[in-house]
Scaffold this motif. Structure first.
Motif, PDB file in Angstrom:
ATOM      1  N   ASP A 132     -36.992   8.020  -9.109  1.00  0.00           N
ATOM      2  CA  ASP A 132     -38.102   7.571  -9.949  1.00  0.00           C
ATOM      3  C   ASP A 132     -37.756   6.237 -10.632  1.00  0.00           C
ATOM      4  OD1 ASP A 132     -40.051   7.189 -11.861  1.00  0.00           O
ATOM      5  OD2 ASP A 132     -40.096   9.277 -12.541  1.00  0.00           O
ATOM      6  N   GLU A 133     -38.104   5.133  -9.962  1.00  0.00           N
ATOM      7  CA  GLU A 133     -37.725   3.810 -10.456  1.00  0.00           C
ATOM      8  C   GLU A 133     -38.456   3.454 -11.759  1.00  0.00           C
ATOM      9  OE1 GLU A 133     -35.105   2.069  -9.323  1.00  0.00           O
ATOM     10  OE2 GLU A 133     -34.783   3.581  -7.760  1.00  0.00           O
ATOM     11  N   ASP A 134     -39.663   4.011 -11.949  1.00  0.00           N
ATOM     12  CA  ASP A 134     -40.392   3.748 -13.201  1.00  0.00           C
ATOM     13  C   ASP A 134     -39.622   4.324 -14.380  1.00  0.00           C
ATOM     14  OD1 ASP A 134     -42.394   2.414 -11.961  1.00  0.00           O
ATOM     15  OD2 ASP A 134     -43.756   4.144 -11.847  1.00  0.00           O
ATOM     16  N   TRP A 135     -39.078   5.513 -14.167  1.00  0.00           N
ATOM     17  CA  TRP A 135     -38.284   6.129 -15.241  1.00  0.00           C
ATOM     18  C   TRP A 135     -37.037   5.274 -15.502  1.00  0.00           C
ATOM     19  CZ3 TRP A 135     -33.588   9.365 -15.088  1.00  0.00           C
ATOM     20  CH2 TRP A 135     -33.248   9.832 -16.376  1.00  0.00           C
ATOM     21  N   LEU A 136     -36.379   4.853 -14.442  1.00  0.00           N
ATOM     22  CA  LEU A 136     -35.170   4.043 -14.604  1.00  0.00           C
ATOM     23  C   LEU A 136     -35.492   2.713 -15.313  1.00  0.00           C
ATOM     24  CD1 LEU A 136     -33.410   4.802 -11.192  1.00  0.00           C
ATOM     25  CD2 LEU A 136     -32.853   5.763 -13.440  1.00  0.00           C
ATOM     26  N   ALA A 137     -36.711   2.212 -15.106  1.00  0.00           N
ATOM     27  CA  ALA A 137     -37.112   0.958 -15.759  1.00  0.00           C
ATOM     28  C   ALA A 137     -37.390   1.153 -17.247  1.00  0.00           C
ATOM     29  CB  ALA A 137     -38.342   0.380 -15.061  1.00  0.00           C
ATOM     30  N   SER A 138     -37.547   2.408 -17.681  1.00  0.00           N
ATOM     31  CA  SER A 138     -37.873   2.653 -19.087  1.00  0.00           C
ATOM     32  C   SER A 138     -36.700   2.350 -20.023  1.00  0.00           C
ATOM     33  CB  SER A 138     -38.372   4.093 -19.290  1.00  0.00           C
ATOM     34  OG  SER A 138     -37.304   4.993 -19.071  1.00  0.00           O
ATOM     35  N   ALA A 139     -35.529   2.073 -19.459  1.00  0.00           N
ATOM     36  CA  ALA A 139     -34.370   1.715 -20.290  1.00  0.00           C
ATOM     37  C   ALA A 139     -34.462   0.273 -20.784  1.00  0.00           C
ATOM     38  CB  ALA A 139     -33.084   1.891 -19.487  1.00  0.00           C
ATOM     39  N   ARG A 140     -35.360  -0.473 -20.167  1.00  0.00           N
ATOM     40  CA  ARG A 140     -35.406  -1.922 -20.396  1.00  0.00           C
ATOM     41  C   ARG A 140     -35.619  -2.303 -21.864  1.00  0.00           C
ATOM     42  NH1 ARG A 140     -34.896  -5.857 -16.852  1.00  0.00           N
ATOM     43  NH2 ARG A 140     -35.171  -7.832 -17.935  1.00  0.00           N
ATOM     44  N   GLU A 141     -36.557  -1.614 -22.508  1.00  0.00           N
ATOM     45  CA  GLU A 141     -36.910  -1.982 -23.885  1.00  0.00           C
ATOM     46  C   GLU A 141     -35.689  -1.945 -24.811  1.00  0.00           C
ATOM     47  OE1 GLU A 141     -40.308   0.167 -25.395  1.00  0.00           O
ATOM     48  OE2 GLU A 141     -39.873  -0.578 -27.425  1.00  0.00           O
ATOM     49  N   GLY A 142     -34.943  -0.858 -24.755  1.00  0.00           N
ATOM     50  CA  GLY A 142     -33.741  -0.737 -25.595  1.00  0.00           C
ATOM     51  C   GLY A 142     -32.685  -1.767 -25.221  1.00  0.00           C
ATOM     52  N   ARG A 143     -32.558  -2.005 -23.941  1.00  0.00           N
ATOM     53  CA  ARG A 143     -31.543  -2.950 -23.464  1.00  0.00           C
ATOM     54  C   ARG A 143     -31.843  -4.372 -23.927  1.00  0.00           C
ATOM     55  NH1 ARG A 143     -30.525  -0.420 -17.397  1.00  0.00           N
ATOM     56  NH2 ARG A 143     -29.264   1.319 -18.155  1.00  0.00           N
ATOM     57  N   GLU A 144     -33.135  -4.707 -23.976  1.00  0.00           N
ATOM     58  CA  GLU A 144     -33.496  -6.055 -24.423  1.00  0.00           C
ATOM     59  C   GLU A 144     -33.167  -6.278 -25.891  1.00  0.00           C
ATOM     60  OE1 GLU A 144     -37.440  -6.487 -22.818  1.00  0.00           O
ATOM     61  OE2 GLU A 144     -36.624  -7.264 -20.927  1.00  0.00           O
ATOM     62  N   GLN A 145     -32.890  -5.189 -26.596  1.00  0.00           N
ATOM     63  CA  GLN A 145     -32.428  -5.309 -27.986  1.00  0.00           C
ATOM     64  C   GLN A 145     -30.899  -5.289 -28.045  1.00  0.00           C
ATOM     65  OE1 GLN A 145     -34.429  -2.288 -30.438  1.00  0.00           O
ATOM     66  NE2 GLN A 145     -36.015  -2.261 -28.870  1.00  0.00           N
ATOM     67  N   GLY A 146     -30.255  -5.352 -26.896  1.00  0.00           N
ATOM     68  CA  GLY A 146     -28.801  -5.392 -26.848  1.00  0.00           C
ATOM     69  C   GLY A 146     -28.148  -4.020 -26.897  1.00  0.00           C
ATOM     70  N   ARG A 147     -28.970  -2.967 -26.780  1.00  0.00           N
ATOM     71  CA  ARG A 147     -28.404  -1.615 -26.810  1.00  0.00           C
ATOM     72  C   ARG A 147     -27.936  -1.185 -25.424  1.00  0.00           C
ATOM     73  NH1 ARG A 147     -33.039   1.594 -30.320  1.00  0.00           N
ATOM     74  NH2 ARG A 147     -32.405   0.776 -32.355  1.00  0.00           N
ATOM     75  N   THR A 148     -26.989  -0.254 -25.394  1.00  0.00           N
ATOM     76  CA  THR A 148     -26.577   0.362 -24.134  1.00  0.00           C
ATOM     77  C   THR A 148     -27.425   1.621 -23.967  1.00  0.00           C
ATOM     78  OG1 THR A 148     -24.355  -0.491 -24.331  1.00  0.00           O
ATOM     79  CG2 THR A 148     -24.640   1.421 -22.899  1.00  0.00           C
ATOM     80  N   VAL A 149     -28.255   1.631 -22.949  1.00  0.00           N
ATOM     81  CA  VAL A 149     -29.131   2.790 -22.730  1.00  0.00           C
ATOM     82  C   VAL A 149     -28.614   3.585 -21.535  1.00  0.00           C
ATOM     83  CG1 VAL A 149     -31.495   3.570 -22.286  1.00  0.00           C
ATOM     84  CG2 VAL A 149     -31.096   1.521 -23.696  1.00  0.00           C
TER      85      VAL A 149
END
Ligand code: ADP
Ligand code: MG
Length: 292
Positions: A132-149
């Protein structure tokens, strides 16, 4: 170089918490044009904190955290420590886990109750059968804040996300600016995702980012930079960084890091602060100028 000037140079370094192993390290520092830095524990504090726990709809948060903490109890990774402590801080005690399997640079898996629980990055999720690539893409928002998701899967199905934040050391940006002034390019290496790495790099003005670098590949990146004709210093703190520290023209260990890193390095910064790299280079340039 005359032994006397070298001794004066290393002595001055020691007064400032910069331990220079030998004449060669001091001489090579002068010629460095590229500083490679590991992200976690070198640019950042290396004290990650669990900042978001988001189970999928229908999964109880306490049960989710208890399972996740049980798995991470079996890992020695700093992320694992953050997750276990984060669960405890939220009043959750870890369940018990069996059949632990960890994959370096990807994550961990274990059996908790009837479930197979996997926690890690995209690579680990792919290997447990998640498509499920859409689910895997949901990490993006947190990562763009410099977080490790990180992703959590239960029996090969998406179960939720975990986000960890590791504050940047207050002196990192200033040290990078000072290196730029001296004509040194700064390259960041990390096992973390591209989005997280780029967010951190942007905040600090880092010139070049290599993300998703496996521990075995860190030293290969150093060899590649050297093959491009760069004179490379590498700053790192972890066991994973030791081969890269040894491969660099000069290895620089954070004194706050692991003994293995310190043993592999030509320079140790006692305070574990990157401004020490600037001081070390200035010292080396001054010493070598004196000698000539
Ligand atoms: P770093 O260079 O940041 O120390 P690693 O190569 O150790 O990174 O790990 C790369 C990625 O693998 C992490 O960002 C994380 O997504 C995942 N990972 C590694 N170990 C664990 C763990 N114990 N629990 C969850 N995820 C992990
Ligand atoms: Mg590290």
């Amino acid at each position: 170089a005359t032994p006397m000037s070298i001794m004066t140079g290393t002595g001055k370094g020691a007064q400032h918490g910069i331990l220079i192993r030998n004449a060669e390290a001091l001489e090579t520092l002068e010629k460095i044009d590229t500083l490679v830095v590991d992200k976690t524990g070198t640019l950042t504090m290396g004290k990650p904190d669990l900042v978001a726990v988001t189970p999928m709809a229908g999964i109880d948060e306490a049960e989710f955290l208890s399972a996740v903490a049980a798995v991470e109890m079996g890992s020695e990774h700093p992320l694992a420590h953050a997750i276990v402590e984060g669960a405890r801080g939220r009043g959750i005690s870890p369940a018990s886990a069996t059949a632990l399997a960890s994959t370096t640079g990807e994550g961990v898996e274990a059996t908790v109750g009837e479930r197979r629980v996997a926690i890690g990055n995209e690579k680990l999720m792919h290997s447990v059968g998640i498509t499920d690539e859409d689910w895997l893409a949901s990490a993006r928002e947190g990562r763009e804040q410099g977080r490790t998701v990180m992703f959590v899967a239960f029996d090969g199905q998406p179960a939720g996300l975990l986000a960890v934040a590791d504050p940047i050391k207050p002196t990192s940006a200033q040290a990078i600016a000072a290196l730029h002034q001296r004509g040194i390019r700064v390259v960041m290496l990390t096992g973390d995702s591209r989005a997280t790495a780029e967010a951190v790099a942007r905040e600090m003005g880092i010139d070049e980012v290599h993300a998703n670098v496996s521990p075995e590949d860190k030293h290969r990146r150093i060899e590649e930079l050297k093959a491009e004709g760069r004179r490379v210093a590498m700053a790192g703190d972890g066991i994973n960084d030791a081969p890269a520290l040894a491969a660099a023209d000069v290895g620089i260990a954070m004194g706050t890091g692991t003994d293995v890193a310190i043993e592999s390095a030509g320079v140790t910064l006692v305070r574990g602060d990157l401004t020490g790299v600037v001081q070390a280079i200035v010292l080396s340039r001054a010493t070598m100028r004196n000698i000539r």
